[in-house]
Design an enzyme around this catalytic site. Structure first.
Site, PDB file in Angstrom:
ATOM      1  N   LYS A 189       0.635  -1.239  -0.218  1.00 61.24           N
ATOM      2  CA  LYS A 189       0.159   0.093   0.026  1.00 61.24           C
ATOM      3  C   LYS A 189       0.745   1.595  -0.232  1.00 61.24           C
ATOM      4  O   LYS A 189       0.634   2.163  -0.861  1.00 61.24           O
ATOM      5  CB  LYS A 189      -0.916   0.550   1.466  1.00 61.24           C
ATOM      6  CG  LYS A 189      -2.058   0.932   1.537  1.00 61.24           C
ATOM      7  CD  LYS A 189      -2.320   0.875   2.496  1.00 61.24           C
ATOM      8  CE  LYS A 189      -3.514   2.604   2.995  1.00 61.24           C
ATOM      9  NZ  LYS A 189      -4.432   2.003   4.078  1.00 61.24           N
ATOM     10  N   GLY A 247      -4.723  -2.197   5.115  1.00 62.32           N
ATOM     11  CA  GLY A 247      -3.924  -3.297   4.866  1.00 62.32           C
ATOM     12  C   GLY A 247      -4.281  -4.848   4.325  1.00 62.32           C
ATOM     13  O   GLY A 247      -4.536  -5.687   4.397  1.00 62.32           O
ATOM     14  N   GLU A 333      -3.673  -6.720  15.349  1.00 66.72           N
ATOM     15  CA  GLU A 333      -3.097  -5.467  14.831  1.00 66.72           C
ATOM     16  C   GLU A 333      -5.053  -4.908  15.113  1.00 66.72           C
ATOM     17  O   GLU A 333      -4.021  -3.264  15.082  1.00 66.72           O
ATOM     18  CB  GLU A 333      -2.865  -6.171  13.198  1.00 66.72           C
ATOM     19  CG  GLU A 333      -2.052  -4.289  12.770  1.00 66.72           C
ATOM     20  CD  GLU A 333      -1.369  -4.358  11.784  1.00 66.72           C
ATOM     21  OE1 GLU A 333      -2.135  -4.542  10.660  1.00 66.72           O
ATOM     22  OE2 GLU A 333      -0.073  -4.609  11.476  1.00 66.72           O
ATOM     23  N   HIS A 364      -3.158 -33.412  17.917  1.00 64.89           N
ATOM     24  CA  HIS A 364      -2.178 -34.085  18.357  1.00 64.89           C
ATOM     25  C   HIS A 364      -0.390 -33.408  18.770  1.00 64.89           C
ATOM     26  O   HIS A 364       0.532 -33.629  19.004  1.00 64.89           O
ATOM     27  CB  HIS A 364      -1.239 -35.361  17.228  1.00 64.89           C
ATOM     28  CG  HIS A 364      -2.943 -35.796  16.916  1.00 64.89           C
ATOM     29  ND1 HIS A 364      -3.103 -36.889  17.252  1.00 64.89           N
ATOM     30  CD2 HIS A 364      -3.411 -35.772  16.218  1.00 64.89           C
ATOM     31  CE1 HIS A 364      -3.696 -37.676  17.511  1.00 64.89           C
ATOM     32  NE2 HIS A 364      -4.105 -36.898  16.166  1.00 64.89           N
ATOM     33  N   LYS A 492       9.795  -0.482  13.773  1.00 67.56           N
ATOM     34  CA  LYS A 492      10.012   0.241  12.766  1.00 67.56           C
ATOM     35  C   LYS A 492      11.438   0.518  12.746  1.00 67.56           C
ATOM     36  O   LYS A 492      12.775   0.571  11.984  1.00 67.56           O
ATOM     37  CB  LYS A 492       9.220   0.471  11.495  1.00 67.56           C
ATOM     38  CG  LYS A 492       8.009  -0.812  11.114  1.00 67.56           C
ATOM     39  CD  LYS A 492       7.386  -0.178  10.491  1.00 67.56           C
ATOM     40  CE  LYS A 492       5.884  -1.406  10.194  1.00 67.56           C
ATOM     41  NZ  LYS A 492       5.289   0.107   9.487  1.00 67.56           N
TER      42      LYS A 492
END
Ligand code: F6P
Length: 528
Positions: A189, A247, A333, A364, A492
């Protein structure tokens, strides 16, 4: 904030779900929503009529219906970013006007859909054999999950998904591809995400290293057309979308191109149709008959009412194996926030931890904890009435039996007497007691089951839109902004600052002892 729910929790106390069924022969259908050909059964929870009334009243007080109207009509409900939230316009196949700042967005949405369809058709029967979608988060998880989910409909080129900045991801993918017959889709985006841009540059370098021109080998899916052009992708190979598509809600538009290439325009439209049908249902159904509302209210009851910190998503549908990862982004988010709309600290917990695996594999692995561990994990089972493999019907019968057995076992449990009788022939006295206690299941553990006829494109569209609206409702009740994601920014920024320290271009300074020690280890051992 959730005092009413706390009172309900005290009223209900230790009451067992099983007794609710004994007291009410109609319980299963009363506490289920049957809509759009799917059945959402939440009767194996402690919810009863007074509690459901309270939950619905809470949603009404929070203004869920008004907020939904605001969202669908293009109001800027993502207030911290000043954006509308209109992924629903991407599946508004009838093209009825949707206004943002007074302008109808639908002509552009439908024109982009047409362009996507032209490309997807052209690719069928072309020289392109492999399509590599390079994207991360919402630009990866949706199409990757759905392409796998709709594998029986896959009749286009092979599709691969590269997301991780770890070079292993793209290296392992490129090894399977031929530069002459591979098309890259750069899905971002913002067209700035470091993982995606790094992988896109590596793809370009790979073509160059094989003497293949990059011309015609790249497509971009982005809101930042000029950035895609700067990367070398001409505007007519860019499929744009507006900032009102978040997003993690974006697979319905250009970000879904790889899915459309895989399954074809017709199946992609069926997927959109499913989403649109769920939108209409969500907007119009009465509260008790509203699947998304009730799914959300069950979630609020378990998380905010009873304090269960996680929820497990357990599709008994192997092709939904990436759905838990997809829902982790969608739910966590969106609703993993610390402050309310007005910036005040939340006085309750925000959204739960979402996790899961397909059944029967999970049985399992981690179901031991779900059945006997000390923490209660509400389980959300999903199941198709029929599988695609008609010649393997016996597999499907086993799948169904296992799914139903799990929710039954979670509810019933196994008391000490029954456990004792199971091993009475093997042990005696104190040893019998000790052995029996290990075989006790507390039971009374809540679960819901969403059951649908077959995992086809339309049904997948319904399921994904159902979960989107669930997230919306929970967000409104929590009074948080479900559509921003500031919590991803700090990491970030720090990664960008650490980059030159990792490469050695910059000395390690101003870092805590642990970070400095770890960097030192990397420097001493890299390449060893
Ligand atoms: O870092 C989080 C995030 O912004 C997600 O919300 C988004 O889906 C992902 O990164 C990818 O972003 P983009 O499509 O801009 O590359």
């Amino acid at each position: 904030m959730f005092d009413d729910l706390k009172k309900q929790a005290a009223r209900i106390g230790e009451r067992r779900i099983e007794t609710l069924f004994q007291d009410d022969a109609q319980r299963a259908s009363t506490f289920s929503v049957d809509a759009l050909g799917m059945l959402f059964d939440y009767s194996k929870t402690q919810i009863d009529a007074p509690l459901r009334d309270d939950l619905i009243a809470m949603a009404q007080r929070a203004g869920v219906a008004e907020r939904a109207k605001a969202m669908f009509s293009g109001e800027k409900i993502n207030e911290t970013e000043g954006r509308a939230v209109l992924h629903t316009a991407l599946r508004n196949l009838d093209g009825d006007a949707v206004l943002v700042d007074g302008a109808d967005v639908m002509p552009e949405v439908l024109e982009t859909l047409d362009r996507m369809e032209t490309l997807a058709k052209e690719l069928r029967g072309s020289a392109i054999k492999d399509v590599v979608n390079i994207g991360i988060g919402g630009s990866d998880l949706g199409p990757a999950m759905a392409t796998l989910a709709l594998a029986p409909y896959h009749d286009g080129p092979r599709c691969h998904f590269v997301s991780n900045v770890d070079g292993a991801d793209i290296a392992d993918t490129l090894r399977k591809c031929d530069p002459e017959t591979t098309l890259f889709i750069v899905a971002s985006k913002t067209f700035t995400t470091i993982e995606t841009m790094t992988n896109a540059r590596t793809a370009k370098a790979w073509l160059a290293a094989h003497g293949t021109s990059a011309d015609g080998k790249f497509i971009a899916l982005s809101s930042a057309v000029e950035k895609a052009e700067a990367f070398g992708i001409p505007a007519d190979r860019v499929f744009g979308f507006e900032d009102w598509v978040g997003g993690r809600y974006s697979m319905w538009g250009p970000i879904g191109l790889s899915l459309m290439i895989a399954v074809g325009p017709q199946a992609f439209r069926a997927f959109l149709r499913g989403g649109q049908a769920m939108d209409r249902h969500f907007l119009n159904a009465a509260p008790e008959e509203n699947m998304a509302l009730m799914l959300a209210l069950v979630g609020i009851w378990h998380n905010q009412g009873l304090g269960y910190a996680t929820r497990a998503v357990l599709p008994y549908d192997n092709r939904l194996s990436r759905l838990p990862a997809y829902l982790q982004q969608l739910e966590m988010e969106s609703n993993g926030k610390g402050v309310s709309m007005d910036g005040a600290d939340l006085t309750s917990h925000s959204g739960p931890v979402v996790w899961g695996e397909p059944g029967t594999n999970g049985q399992h692995a981690f179901y031991q904890l779900i059945h006997q561990g000390t923490r209660v994990v509400p389980c959300e089972f999903m199941l198709a009435a029929a599988g695609h493999e008609e010649d393997l019907e016996h597999h499907h019968h086993l799948l169904v039996a296992n799914c139903l057995a799990q929710s039954e076992a979670l509810m019933r449990g196994r008391g000490l007497d029954e456990a004792r009788s199971k091993v009475a022939d093997k042990f005696k006295g104190d040893e019998l007691e000790r052995q029996a206690r290990h075989r006790v299941f507390p039971g009374n553990r809540p679960s819901t089951t969403l059951i649908y006829p077959l995992l086809d494109p339309e049904t997948l569209g319904k399921i994904i839109a159902l979960y989107e609206h669930r997230v919306f409702v929970e967000g409104v009740i929590l009074n948080i902004n479900s559509y921003d994601q500031w919590g991803v920014e700090l990491g970030k920024e720090l990664a960008t600052a650490l980059g030159p320290m990792v490469t050695g271009e910059q000395a390690v300074e101003g870092k805590d002892g642990s970070t400095a020690q770890l960097l030192d280890y990397v420097h001493r051992n890299a390449g060893s």
